[in-house]
Structure formats: C-alpha cells, structure tokens
Design an enzyme around this catalytic site. Structure first.
Site, PDB file in Angstrom:
ATOM      1  N   ARG A  68       0.853  -1.184   0.000  1.00  0.00           N
ATOM      2  CA  ARG A  68       0.000   0.000   0.000  1.00  0.00           C
ATOM      3  C   ARG A  68       0.890   1.236   0.000  1.00  0.00           C
ATOM      4  NH1 ARG A  68      -4.690  -1.028  -2.150  1.00  0.00           N
ATOM      5  NH2 ARG A  68      -6.079  -2.326  -0.891  1.00  0.00           N
ATOM      6  N   ALA A  80     -11.180  -6.494  -1.671  1.00  0.00           N
ATOM      7  CA  ALA A  80     -11.929  -5.248  -1.779  1.00  0.00           C
ATOM      8  C   ALA A  80     -11.552  -4.526  -3.065  1.00  0.00           C
ATOM      9  CB  ALA A  80     -11.646  -4.354  -0.582  1.00  0.00           C
ATOM     10  N   GLU A  96     -14.904  -8.482  -7.351  1.00  0.00           N
ATOM     11  CA  GLU A  96     -13.646  -8.281  -6.626  1.00  0.00           C
ATOM     12  C   GLU A  96     -13.183  -9.560  -5.935  1.00  0.00           C
ATOM     13  OE1 GLU A  96     -11.395  -5.908  -6.528  1.00  0.00           O
ATOM     14  OE2 GLU A  96     -12.507  -4.501  -7.772  1.00  0.00           O
ATOM     15  N   GLU A 100      -9.527 -11.041  -6.963  1.00  0.00           N
ATOM     16  CA  GLU A 100      -8.443 -11.022  -5.991  1.00  0.00           C
ATOM     17  C   GLU A 100      -8.135 -12.369  -5.351  1.00  0.00           C
ATOM     18  OE1 GLU A 100      -8.690  -7.847  -3.162  1.00  0.00           O
ATOM     19  OE2 GLU A 100      -8.633  -6.324  -4.743  1.00  0.00           O
ATOM     20  N   GLU A 144      -1.903  -4.794 -10.030  1.00  0.00           N
ATOM     21  CA  GLU A 144      -2.240  -5.292  -8.696  1.00  0.00           C
ATOM     22  C   GLU A 144      -1.488  -6.593  -8.435  1.00  0.00           C
ATOM     23  OE1 GLU A 144      -6.485  -5.192  -6.491  1.00  0.00           O
ATOM     24  OE2 GLU A 144      -6.453  -6.351  -8.332  1.00  0.00           O
TER      25      GLU A 144
END
Length: 188
Positions: A68, A80, A96, A100, A144
């Site tokens: 992050r 999320a 999501e 993920e 990501e």
C-alpha cells in the site's frame, strides 16, 4: 445513509472550487455557510465508493497481502475494490472476490455500509459476507500484485495486534466474524 432531511447543524454550500481530478478521486474546496451564519471552507475528497468481502472458507478468512503506497508497506486485508460508475455494489463484491482470490461465491449478503472518513471524504464501503465458495483462478488488475492466504480468527487478532492488519474494513470484518463464531449471527 441517513433518512434525516435537515438539521439545525446543516451547513449550506455556497461555492465549490475543483482542485484535482484523478483516476480514482477528486478534491474540491467548498465554501459553506455555518449554522451561526459565518462562512468556512471544507476540503472534500470525492470517491466512487468501494466494496469489501468477508469470505469464510473452511472456517478461515480469505485475505490478501499487498503493498500500500500511502502506508509505504504491505497490509493484510480482506478482498476489496472500488465501484465502477453505475455498478451494483453486490455485483462489484462478487467481481472483486473472484479477481483477488479466484473464488466464486454462491450466496453473498450485505453486512453493513459505512463511510471511511466522513470528516473529509464521501467514500462509502459496502461490506459483504459469504461462506459459499468455489475455488477458481485469480485475475487481479494488471497493476495489482497480491498474495492470497486463509487465516484463523486467532491469526487475524494476532495480525491486528502486530499492525499487519490495520485498515478499518478488515478490522470490522474480523469483529463481525468473531460475533458470528459466538452467536451464529453477523449482527442481524
């Protein structure tokens, strides 16, 4: 989220000055009239909203570890992501979760919607829960990078104490899961 229409505490927006428009957020400065008639400025971050999923698989919670940038470190979180324009939150939660974690869900239920920082932002997160999971293949966004794991309730509390879980949505999910283990209900 409130049904309240007006209050003696309401502020009236007199003007709005756009400051920044990014890919995810916008920033504006509002000039407002206060309840006492004076004026003040309010810095407001606009956000499209987000979803998060408390996914329980074989008695463990699915979490992802990811870097992050604002924190400058990795954080363990529940799956999320942000809402796309006009997207139904429930459909976004299902999307999501699959992107993920690779898991697809059967029934998924809204636990709670909440604002993250109402003093300066309008971001709302819709927190869902599911226990009906079928494994599949992860398909995260191209920028990501995630590591998926399953943790016990004890591990979740240890990660909170250690600061490895420190975001509100994940802590809220852990508390909801704990309530469920004690009562068989998610607070209904």
């Amino acid at each position: 989220m409130s049904n309240r229409l007006t209050s003696t505490l309401d502020e009236v927006t007199l003007s709005t000055q756009p400051i920044f428009e990014g890919k995810i957020i916008t920033l504006q400065v509002d000039t407002v009239r206060l309840p006492n008639g004076n004026t003040a400025t309010r810095e407001v971050v606009r956000h499209p909203g987000a979803v998060a999923v408390l996914a329980i698989h074989n008695g463990k919670m699915l979490v992802v570890d990811q870097f992050r940038q604002p924190m400058g470190r990795c954080e363990i979180e529940i799956p999320a992501g942000k809402l796309e324009p006009g997207e139904d939150p429930k459909e976004a939660a299902i999307r999501e979760l699959q992107e993920e974690t690779g898991y697809r869900c059967g029934e998924i239920k809204l636990l709670q919607s909440f604002y993250t920082s109402p003093g300066f932002a309008d971001e709302i997160i819709h927190l869902y829960v599911t226990e009906e999971l079928e494994s599949g293949e992860m398909s995260p966004d191209e920028d990501e990078f995630l590591e998926l794991s399953e943790i016990t309730l004890d591990e979740a509390y240890r990660y909170i104490r250690e600061g490895r879980i420190s975001d509100a949505k994940t802590i809220m999910a852990v508390y909801a899961w704990h309530l469920y283990t004690m009562t068989g209900k998610f607070g209904e």
